[in-house]
Design an enzyme around this catalytic site. Sequence first.
Site, PDB file in Angstrom:
ATOM      1  N   ASP A 113      34.642   2.754 -43.212  1.00  0.00           N
ATOM      2  CA  ASP A 113      35.449   3.211 -42.773  1.00  0.00           C
ATOM      3  C   ASP A 113      35.557   4.406 -42.362  1.00  0.00           C
ATOM      4  OD1 ASP A 113      37.255   4.099 -40.858  1.00  0.00           O
ATOM      5  OD2 ASP A 113      39.041   2.863 -41.294  1.00  0.00           O
ATOM      6  N   ASP A 351      31.290   9.722 -33.318  1.00  0.00           N
ATOM      7  CA  ASP A 351      32.504   8.561 -33.592  1.00  0.00           C
ATOM      8  C   ASP A 351      30.662   7.200 -34.237  1.00  0.00           C
ATOM      9  OD1 ASP A 351      33.537   7.646 -35.067  1.00  0.00           O
ATOM     10  OD2 ASP A 351      34.427   6.782 -32.614  1.00  0.00           O
TER      11      ASP A 351
END
Length: 476
Positions: A113, A351
Amino acid sequence: MRFIEAAALAALTVPIAARDNFDFRVNQPRRLVAVQRPSPNRVTGNTIPLGRANTKTNSLSAGYLQAIRSGQHVDGVYSRLQNGTAQLLSVNAGSVFLAPLQAGGEMFEVVIDTGSSDTWLVNNQFTCVDPTDSEVIDESQCAFGPTYSLSSTAEQVPNRNFNISYADGERLNGQIITEDLTFAGITVENQTMGLVTVVGWYGDGTSSGLVGLAYVSLTNQYGGSNPSADVGGLNIPYNPLLTSMFVENLTAPIFSIALDRDVAQTAQAAGGVLAVGGIPNIPHGSSWASANISVVGIDAATGQPEYQFYAIRVDGWAVSKNWNADFDVKMTGNTRKTPLLHAPTYNVIVDSGTTLIYAPTDVAAALAAAFDPPSTISSTYGLYTVACNATVPRFGVAVSSKIFYINPLDLIIDTGLGFCVLGVQSNNGGYTIIGDVFMRNVLTVFDVGAAQVRFSARQCQLTNGAITIGGKADYF
Ligand SMILES: *[C@@H]1O[C@H](CO)[C@@H](O)[C@H](O)[C@H]1NC(C)=O
Ligand SMILES: *[C@@H]1O[C@H](CO)[C@@H](O)[C@H](O)[C@H]1NC(C)=O
Ligand SMILES: *[C@@H]1O[C@H](CO)[C@@H](O)[C@H](O)[C@H]1NC(C)=O
Ligand SMILES: *[C@@H]1O[C@H](CO)[C@@H](O)[C@H](O)[C@H]1NC(C)=O
Ligand SMILES: *[C@@H]1O[C@H](CO)[C@@H](O)[C@H](O)[C@H]1NC(C)=O
Ligand SMILES: *[C@@H]1O[C@H](CO)[C@@H](O)[C@H](O)[C@H]1NC(C)=O
């Protein structure tokens, strides 16, 4: 140390009850300060293959970024629109990246993550709760892989607790421990991490926890042992795993990500590779484009922590039906060349946790119109849908005077629901995000020390014979 990353899978510690009605305050982007010169793009063996797994939920970030994206922009405050996003969530659904983590000598698969900072593993004894209503449910419903037991190299940190809530309602409570962790072949002794005991989590059946690759300010250690007392409290920051590696000088302060294309859309396809301290030994173009990173601060208007996404300047967007188009990448105004659209575009978020590209409205519209047959916005889904067999135009993103072209395979996405959507959608006036559809076409280096991101084009293999590539496909 400030830490640059591909903002993704954001940890959002607003009270759970507020999660269906976020208000976001968006703070002005600010330049990061480089603390040292760029580290070389040296090939490193400290790599980890990324697996992919499907979860029952949307990827964590999507709910969060989605809310920002679809929000009405009023004086810097973004509010979540309740409608028009459900279908997109299912299109984005389910892909998380997995990697091996060694803790106290044992191997675990963990979710990677880049938008949160804590490393955590699930304890061998834990309580599984339903994220929607906090009812205790069977452990199996949390769908973890093997659980972790305190090893001889681990120690509980007294008078501390671990407490994190994610945007989609998932949340974890537990202890703070220190443990010897090995990640990408690099061992950090006595790394601070979470050991979770109360879990509302949509697991994938494989992973046992998570490694957050973001920076110090997003860590979730709290004082005391009562998590209910953490509400509104300030976290006690600690160095997360990658930061420890950099601070202890165990590796150069960079990491890189190359995401693989999942052409077959299989559940357990390869995800790509993450390298720490350098780049993976994979084919890529000979030149690099680098861009300074600025920080976009976003917080829930009432909440304490500010979530920071990393953004760059994009020179403009290359769109043409003509695959031989010669784009005016330096914007000289040369009329024989095709101008870039929306040049320049500031604060474009890089992202890996967002599947699609969310481009300025005019760019998305021009790209949609250049498909044959043209792509149009579906009134049902509020998204650009497209014939699955449409002819794909040339599309690229210009950074630092170089154009990174997007493989046609990434531009038409089969939803599996009987229709296809464009890989590039309108940002509807919100933040522009270049997600996996972009990142699959480049090797991305996050140079933490130099506060810059660098891209090099990937060698792509075309396995879908139905799509013809023409023109200056110099990245293949
Ligand atoms: C979404 O909400 C807005 C404002 O409430 C409304 O105008 C619009 O028609 C809605 N769209 C859909 C697809 O329901
Ligand atoms: C890690 O902690 C142990 C005690 O738990 C200590 O003996 C050891 O010296 C520590 N190692 C480092 C590198 O700090
Ligand atoms: C901490 O955990 C408690 C209990 O689950 C929860 O009510 C609270 O919102 C959490 N606080 C934070 C800051 O995550
Ligand atoms: C960090 O490690 C590198 C390579 O091992 C070494 O050249 C450098 O001097 C070290 N820097 C510090 C501050 O210890
Ligand atoms: C990027 O940052 C460096 C170092 O701070 C600066 O010298 C350079 O001018 C910046 N480049 C751009 C395009 O802003
Ligand atoms: C594309 O698909 C549509 C509907 O499935 C079909 O009618 C059309 O002939 C196809 N076009 C091409 C060029 O294959």
